[in-house]
Motif scaffolding. Structure first.
Motif, mmCIF file in Angstrom:
data_model
loop_
_atom_site.group_PDB
_atom_site.id
_atom_site.type_symbol
_atom_site.label_atom_id
_atom_site.label_comp_id
_atom_site.label_asym_id
_atom_site.label_seq_id
_atom_site.Cartn_x
_atom_site.Cartn_y
_atom_site.Cartn_z
ATOM 1 N N VAL A 1 42.353 43.060 52.179
ATOM 2 C CA VAL A 1 42.317 42.779 50.847
ATOM 3 C C VAL A 1 43.458 41.880 50.479
ATOM 4 N N LEU A 2 43.477 40.589 49.898
ATOM 5 C CA LEU A 2 44.612 39.758 49.825
ATOM 6 C C LEU A 2 44.849 39.702 48.319
ATOM 7 N N CYS A 3 44.062 39.922 47.249
ATOM 8 C CA CYS A 3 44.326 39.652 45.927
ATOM 9 C C CYS A 3 43.542 40.613 45.062
ATOM 10 N N ALA A 4 44.011 40.973 43.914
ATOM 11 C CA ALA A 4 43.376 41.641 42.920
ATOM 12 C C ALA A 4 43.908 41.369 41.540
ATOM 13 N N ARG A 5 42.673 41.372 40.518
ATOM 14 C CA ARG A 5 43.159 41.260 39.094
ATOM 15 C C ARG A 5 42.090 41.967 38.326
ATOM 16 N N ALA B 1 43.558 33.905 46.111
ATOM 17 C CA ALA B 1 44.313 34.068 45.104
ATOM 18 C C ALA B 1 43.218 34.133 43.734
ATOM 19 N N LEU B 2 43.616 34.851 42.881
ATOM 20 C CA LEU B 2 42.765 35.372 41.664
ATOM 21 C C LEU B 2 43.471 35.114 40.464
ATOM 22 N N CYS B 3 42.632 34.534 39.538
ATOM 23 C CA CYS B 3 43.323 34.646 38.264
ATOM 24 C C CYS B 3 42.429 34.633 37.170
ATOM 25 N N VAL B 4 42.580 35.617 36.080
ATOM 26 C CA VAL B 4 41.601 35.896 35.150
ATOM 27 C C VAL B 4 42.255 35.247 33.824
ATOM 28 N N MET B 5 41.373 34.477 33.260
ATOM 29 C CA MET B 5 41.804 33.909 31.871
ATOM 30 C C MET B 5 42.256 34.606 30.796
ATOM 31 N N VAL C 1 45.420 27.909 49.143
ATOM 32 C CA VAL C 1 45.927 28.064 47.524
ATOM 33 C C VAL C 1 46.344 29.204 47.645
ATOM 34 N N TRP C 2 47.755 29.579 47.262
ATOM 35 C CA TRP C 2 48.197 30.921 47.262
ATOM 36 C C TRP C 2 48.348 31.301 45.945
ATOM 37 N N SER C 3 48.466 30.604 44.918
ATOM 38 C CA SER C 3 48.473 31.277 43.497
ATOM 39 C C SER C 3 48.038 30.408 42.419
ATOM 40 N N ILE C 4 47.264 31.013 41.643
ATOM 41 C CA ILE C 4 46.696 30.365 40.389
ATOM 42 C C ILE C 4 47.161 30.984 38.929
ATOM 43 N N ASP C 5 47.465 30.153 38.073
ATOM 44 C CA ASP C 5 47.690 30.636 36.610
ATOM 45 C C ASP C 5 47.184 30.069 35.699
ATOM 46 N N TYR C 6 46.700 30.571 34.416
ATOM 47 C CA TYR C 6 46.329 29.954 33.387
ATOM 48 C C TYR C 6 47.443 29.622 32.401
ATOM 49 N N HIS C 7 47.502 28.602 31.502
ATOM 50 C CA HIS C 7 48.404 28.549 30.547
ATOM 51 C C HIS C 7 48.143 29.622 29.293
ATOM 52 N N PRO C 8 49.031 30.293 28.719
ATOM 53 C CA PRO C 8 48.756 31.172 27.695
ATOM 54 C C PRO C 8 47.554 31.047 26.570
#
Length: 383
Positions: A233-237, A275-279, A336-343
């Motif tokens: 397991v590499l990522c969790a959100r 990588a995971l990112c939830v809006m 891809v190691w990281s993802i991030d959404y703008h606020p």
């Protein structure tokens, strides 16, 4: 946690409350920047999830000294993006014009974690030596803490605590005010991810033993163990306080619900998910928002059912909750190691092993007359 700025300034060089790394402190001052958030158009709910972001990156940013990008995070006000590199440097990028602003040698080893406190007044960073550093928004180091003996792989922040996951097979919960920690043991191998629940004291963790564990930090016990993955397991959100996304080397994304304590939906991918990112993580779960962005969010409709997944082949998949269909864009040349959404949600940033930071903009075909007739165009905002 609130840091008394007067105590830091009065000491300047030595302060009994903090441990400095020997570098001379600059005057604490928040960087000035123009706020263009009032020009950003609201995101409409009638846009299909397959046409949300452009298939090509809006801008590609590369450091002068090229090195892999391990993590990217937008600042609470959304004006800048901070990237942590494998050489231990922080690079600040302007999130409006995407140009380089400054670079800082923050760690002596690769940076593996970057998180803002929920009040947005402090930045935490972790590296592969097990060290966590505390930073003021002016990028002054105000504290250092040795949290693990081995590399830290992930970290998450709650109100008065923060949790770290390490290669020593433990999950540790640390207190901001006191130099003490709670050790959670139960994993049989390296722990790769640990995430706080946005509204409770639960912590979700996963690692090389293919297990996803839920911990109650009040009782220091593991309340549940889910065997939903067949590989690391590499990522969790957290999607919200009841639904959890986990992914890893088995090329699937599992959506689990706390009431059933098992996965209730599976998203199949073609490559390993790194990588995971939830809006809505940036808008609801983290609690980070400035006064102007909070006013904007209240007056606009936001999509809280979208999330993005970074793959090992450099592609990024945009998905919708309980929808197997996905829109895959190819931007990076490596993992891809990281993802991030703008606020606000109109931009997305990604960091990769190909040594680049890429900005992705929201696809908007219909432009209001007010913005269309405005001669002064804002660089970096594409619709």
């Amino acid at each position: 946690m609130t840091i008394n700025i007067k105590d830091i300034v009065s000491a300047r060089f030595q302060n009994p409350k903090f441990q400095y790394d020997g570098k001379r402190m600059r005057n604490l001052a928040v960087r000035k920047a123009l706020d263009y958030s009032k020009y950003v158009l609201p995101l409409s709910l009638d846009v299909p999830h397959t046409t949300i972001f452009h298939r090509h990156a809006e801008h590609v940013s590369i450091n002068k000294m090229r090195c892999p990008i391990n993590i990217v995070r937008f600042t609470p006000d959304g004006r800048r993006l901070i990237s942590g590199t494998s050489t231990g440097e922080f690079t600040l990028w302007n999130s409006f014009s995407f140009n380089f602003e400054t670079i800082l040698q923050a760690h002596e080893s690769p940076v593996r974690g970057l998180e803002f406190t929920r009040l947005g007044d402090l930045l935490l960073s972790a590296d592969t030596t097990g060290t966590v550093k505390f930073w003021h928004l002016s990028m002054n180091n105000v504290g250092i803490r040795q949290c693990h003996e081995e590399a830290i792989r992930d970290m998450s922040v709650a109100d008065n605590y923060f949790v770290t996951a390490s290669d020593d097979s433990t999950v540790r919960v640390h207190n901001f005010e006191k130099n003490e920690c709670m050790i959670l043991r139960g994993h049989n191998w390296d722990v790769r991810v640990a995430q706080y629940n946005p509204r409770s004291s639960l912590v979700a963790s996963g690692g090389k033993d293919n297990l996803v564990k839920l911990w109650d930090t009040r009782t220091k016990r593991c309340v549940a163990t889910m065997h939903c993955h067949k590989n690391t397991v590499l990522c969790a959100r957290w999607i919200d306080d009841m639904n959890l996304l986990t992914a890893g080397k088995d090329q699937v994304i599992k959506q689990s619900e706390l009431r059933m304590l098992k996965d209730n939906f599976t998203y199949k991918c073609k490559k390993e998910v790194t990588a995971l990112c939830v809006m809505n993580r940036c808008m609801d779960s983290s609690g980070i928002r400035s006064a102007r962005s909070a006013n904007f969010l209240c007056n606009s409709e936001m999509r809280g059912d979208l999330f993005a997944a970074g793959m090992a082949d450099g592609s990024i998949a945009h998905l919708q909750v309980f929808n197997q269909n996905m829109s895959v864009v190819s931007g990076h040349e490596s993992t891809v190691w990281s993802i991030d959404y703008h606020p606000i949600g109109h931009l997305m940033a990604s960091g990769s092993m190909d040594q680049s930071v890429r900005f992705w903009s929201w696809r908007k075909k219909e432009v209001s007359e007010e913005v269309e007739n405005n001669e002064e165009r804002i660089p970096g905002l594409c619709y």
